[in-house]
Design a protein around this motif. Structure first.
Motif, PDB file in Angstrom:
ATOM      1  N   LEU A  64      15.037  11.976  33.512  1.00  0.00           N
ATOM      2  CA  LEU A  64      15.818  12.420  34.656  1.00  0.00           C
ATOM      3  C   LEU A  64      17.239  12.788  34.231  1.00  0.00           C
ATOM      4  N   GLN A  65      17.914  13.578  35.052  1.00  0.00           N
ATOM      5  CA  GLN A  65      19.307  13.909  34.787  1.00  0.00           C
ATOM      6  C   GLN A  65      20.137  12.631  34.716  1.00  0.00           C
ATOM      7  N   ASN A  66      21.033  12.576  33.734  1.00  0.00           N
ATOM      8  CA  ASN A  66      21.884  11.419  33.443  1.00  0.00           C
ATOM      9  C   ASN A  66      21.118  10.244  32.833  1.00  0.00           C
ATOM     10  N   GLY A  67      19.847  10.461  32.526  1.00  0.00           N
ATOM     11  CA  GLY A  67      19.064   9.421  31.891  1.00  0.00           C
ATOM     12  C   GLY A  67      19.431   9.272  30.425  1.00  0.00           C
ATOM     13  N   ILE A  68      18.960   8.183  29.808  1.00  0.00           N
ATOM     14  CA  ILE A  68      19.295   7.926  28.406  1.00  0.00           C
ATOM     15  C   ILE A  68      18.047   7.875  27.536  1.00  0.00           C
ATOM     16  N   LEU A  69      18.216   8.378  26.327  1.00  0.00           N
ATOM     17  CA  LEU A  69      17.165   8.381  25.317  1.00  0.00           C
ATOM     18  C   LEU A  69      17.609   7.518  24.142  1.00  0.00           C
ATOM     19  N   TYR A  70      16.717   6.679  23.657  1.00  0.00           N
ATOM     20  CA  TYR A  70      17.006   5.852  22.487  1.00  0.00           C
ATOM     21  C   TYR A  70      15.989   6.157  21.406  1.00  0.00           C
ATOM     22  N   PHE A  71      16.466   6.589  20.239  1.00  0.00           N
ATOM     23  CA  PHE A  71      15.608   6.827  19.079  1.00  0.00           C
ATOM     24  C   PHE A  71      16.089   5.949  17.923  1.00  0.00           C
ATOM     25  N   GLY A  72      15.192   5.161  17.367  1.00  0.00           N
ATOM     26  CA  GLY A  72      15.514   4.363  16.186  1.00  0.00           C
ATOM     27  C   GLY A  72      14.457   4.588  15.130  1.00  0.00           C
ATOM     28  N   THR A  73      14.857   4.563  13.862  1.00  0.00           N
ATOM     29  CA  THR A  73      13.902   4.871  12.794  1.00  0.00           C
ATOM     30  C   THR A  73      14.344   4.222  11.492  1.00  0.00           C
ATOM     31  N   ALA A  74      13.542   4.401  10.448  1.00  0.00           N
ATOM     32  CA  ALA A  74      13.900   3.912   9.112  1.00  0.00           C
ATOM     33  C   ALA A  74      14.749   4.969   8.404  1.00  0.00           C
ATOM     34  N   ASP A  75      15.550   4.536   7.450  1.00  0.00           N
ATOM     35  CA  ASP A  75      16.493   5.411   6.745  1.00  0.00           C
ATOM     36  C   ASP A  75      15.936   5.793   5.374  1.00  0.00           C
ATOM     37  N   SER A  76      15.851   7.093   5.123  1.00  0.00           N
ATOM     38  CA  SER A  76      15.309   7.571   3.846  1.00  0.00           C
ATOM     39  C   SER A  76      16.374   7.745   2.770  1.00  0.00           C
ATOM     40  N   SER A  77      17.640   7.561   3.121  1.00  0.00           N
ATOM     41  CA  SER A  77      18.747   7.910   2.219  1.00  0.00           C
ATOM     42  C   SER A  77      18.622   7.298   0.831  1.00  0.00           C
ATOM     43  N   ASP A  78      18.297   5.999   0.790  1.00  0.00           N
ATOM     44  CA  ASP A  78      18.371   5.282  -0.483  1.00  0.00           C
ATOM     45  C   ASP A  78      17.042   5.203  -1.232  1.00  0.00           C
ATOM     46  N   ILE A  79      16.002   5.831  -0.723  1.00  0.00           N
ATOM     47  CA  ILE A  79      14.683   5.715  -1.358  1.00  0.00           C
ATOM     48  C   ILE A  79      14.684   6.447  -2.699  1.00  0.00           C
ATOM     49  N   GLU A  80      14.416   5.687  -3.750  1.00  0.00           N
ATOM     50  CA  GLU A  80      14.364   6.237  -5.098  1.00  0.00           C
ATOM     51  C   GLU A  80      12.918   6.253  -5.579  1.00  0.00           C
ATOM     52  N   PHE A  81      12.437   7.424  -5.958  1.00  0.00           N
ATOM     53  CA  PHE A  81      11.035   7.552  -6.338  1.00  0.00           C
ATOM     54  C   PHE A  81      10.706   6.867  -7.668  1.00  0.00           C
ATOM     55  N   ASN A  82      11.706   6.568  -8.467  1.00  0.00           N
ATOM     56  CA  ASN A  82      11.429   5.875  -9.730  1.00  0.00           C
ATOM     57  C   ASN A  82      11.335   4.357  -9.539  1.00  0.00           C
ATOM     58  N   GLU A  83      11.562   3.883  -8.310  1.00  0.00           N
ATOM     59  CA  GLU A  83      11.415   2.461  -7.985  1.00  0.00           C
ATOM     60  C   GLU A  83      10.629   2.312  -6.686  1.00  0.00           C
ATOM     61  N   ILE A  84       9.548   3.051  -6.576  1.00  0.00           N
ATOM     62  CA  ILE A  84       8.878   3.227  -5.289  1.00  0.00           C
ATOM     63  C   ILE A  84       8.358   1.919  -4.693  1.00  0.00           C
ATOM     64  N   ALA A  85       7.949   0.967  -5.538  1.00  0.00           N
ATOM     65  CA  ALA A  85       7.339  -0.271  -5.031  1.00  0.00           C
ATOM     66  C   ALA A  85       8.279  -1.050  -4.121  1.00  0.00           C
ATOM     67  N   LYS A  86       9.581  -1.055  -4.418  1.00  0.00           N
ATOM     68  CA  LYS A  86      10.530  -1.854  -3.642  1.00  0.00           C
ATOM     69  C   LYS A  86      10.754  -1.309  -2.235  1.00  0.00           C
ATOM     70  N   TYR A  87      10.273  -0.089  -1.980  1.00  0.00           N
ATOM     71  CA  TYR A  87      10.448   0.514  -0.659  1.00  0.00           C
ATOM     72  C   TYR A  87       9.159   0.503   0.160  1.00  0.00           C
ATOM     73  N   SER A  88       8.188  -0.315  -0.243  1.00  0.00           N
ATOM     74  CA  SER A  88       6.876  -0.306   0.419  1.00  0.00           C
ATOM     75  C   SER A  88       6.965  -0.591   1.911  1.00  0.00           C
ATOM     76  N   MET A  89       7.830  -1.527   2.289  1.00  0.00           N
ATOM     77  CA  MET A  89       7.949  -1.875   3.709  1.00  0.00           C
ATOM     78  C   MET A  89       8.514  -0.709   4.517  1.00  0.00           C
ATOM     79  N   LYS A  90       9.507  -0.047   3.966  1.00  0.00           N
ATOM     80  CA  LYS A  90      10.121   1.090   4.655  1.00  0.00           C
ATOM     81  C   LYS A  90       9.186   2.305   4.676  1.00  0.00           C
ATOM     82  N   LEU A  91       8.527   2.575   3.561  1.00  0.00           N
ATOM     83  CA  LEU A  91       7.627   3.729   3.474  1.00  0.00           C
ATOM     84  C   LEU A  91       6.386   3.532   4.341  1.00  0.00           C
TER      85      LEU A  91
END
Length: 305
Positions: free
Chosen positions: A178-205
């Protein structure tokens, strides 16, 4: 619900991705440094490998294996085992405070988009929010939604990373507001994901369930693209990060790490005993807030300039 012991069926066929779904950067299939294979982190998918591509322009991570969504969610452990316990109550209290500061009222019509088994819906009703609807196409109880209804508030927390087209998902949510309504979007952050250490990001991935992982900048960019919407607040840290013992993301990550990142085990009572036997887990249970290992960006948008 299916059994978690069911044999996984994962397609070797890849999505024909020509460009990054967020910034449009050309997908170079020959750039091997921007591709990696990551394991699943549920019992059913633990032995599977999923191909990922990280856009070198905006750092968005794309999961490239084609999946049958109805199949992978039929025995999703988070939906099967998660309950509105003591710890979930404190996490949701943090999330509710964010929404209240943005203007959420108890008489508002609220939609929890991608509600899973509906524990946040239950929490809101216990807090006096009587007009709350949950929608999740892969949970029978919440699989129906009248799409011509309009809402004062739509919450899509930890959902946008589960869809193939986050831009369309945002637009679909916006159309239900509706007009003046609010939307909330939350997600995981990909910024720090390093592919040479992929195992440590299993929970995020969280393969194969997380399809698109974005940075805070990209999440805000998509939010600002929504016509006649205003960004009123952004967050860096997860709503799960609190000073309450055991209720912080670092502890959850360390706990899952101790279980080999097999998240089904985290819900089993016998696994809880592992905490009491681990000084490291006890330390992060009480002090993990001060040693964050990952961020979960979120934005709140209002419909109306």
């Amino acid at each position: 619900m299916g059994s978690v012991s069911k044999i996984a069926t994962v397609s070797d066929k890849e999505i024909e991705l020509k460009n990054c779904v967020v910034c449009g950067f050309i997908h170079d299939t020959q750039d091997h440094l921007s591709h990696v294979y990551a394991p699943g982190n549920t019992t059913r998918f633990l032995i599977n490998k999923f191909k990922l591509w990280k856009c070198t322009n905006c750092l968005t991570v794309h999961s490239l294996n084609q999946v049958d969504f109805a199949d992978i969610y039929q025995d999703y452990p988070v939906n099967s085992y998660q309950t509105l316990d003591f710890f979930a109550t404190f996490r949701f209290s943090n999330l509710l405070k964010r929404l209240q500061k943005a203007g959420l009222k108890q008489n508002h019509r609220i939609l929890d988009m991608g509600c899973g088994n509906g524990i946040f819906v239950s929490y809101l009703k216990k807090k006096g929010y009587t007009s709350v609807t949950g929608y999740d196409p892969y949970v029978k109880k919440f699989s129906k939604l009248i799409f011509n209804e309009k809402f004062d508030c739509i919450i899509a927390n930890d959902v946008i990373e589960h869809v193939e087209n986050p831009r369309k998902f945002m637009s679909d949510c916006a159309n239900l507001l509706l007009q003046n309504g609010i939307l909330y979007f939350g997600t995981a952050d990909s910024s720090d994901i390093e592919f040479n250490e992929i195992a440590k990001y299993s929970m995020k991935l969280h393969q194969p369930f997380h399809r698109i992982l974005m940075t805070p900048t990209s999440l805000e960019k998509l939010g600002r693209e929504l016509i006649s919407f205003t960004l009123i607040k952004s967050f860096k840290r997860s709503y799960m990060d609190t000073l309450i013992p055991f209720v912080n993301y670092r502890f959850l990550d360390e706990f899952n790490k101790s279980l080999g990142y097999e998240i089904d085990l985290a819900f089993k009572p016998e696994s809880k005993k592992k905490i009491l036997l681990s000084p490291r887990l006890i330390f992060f249970a009480f002090f993990g807030f001060f040693f964050p290992c990952a961020y979960e960006p979120a934005i709140i948008l209002r419909k109306g300039l």
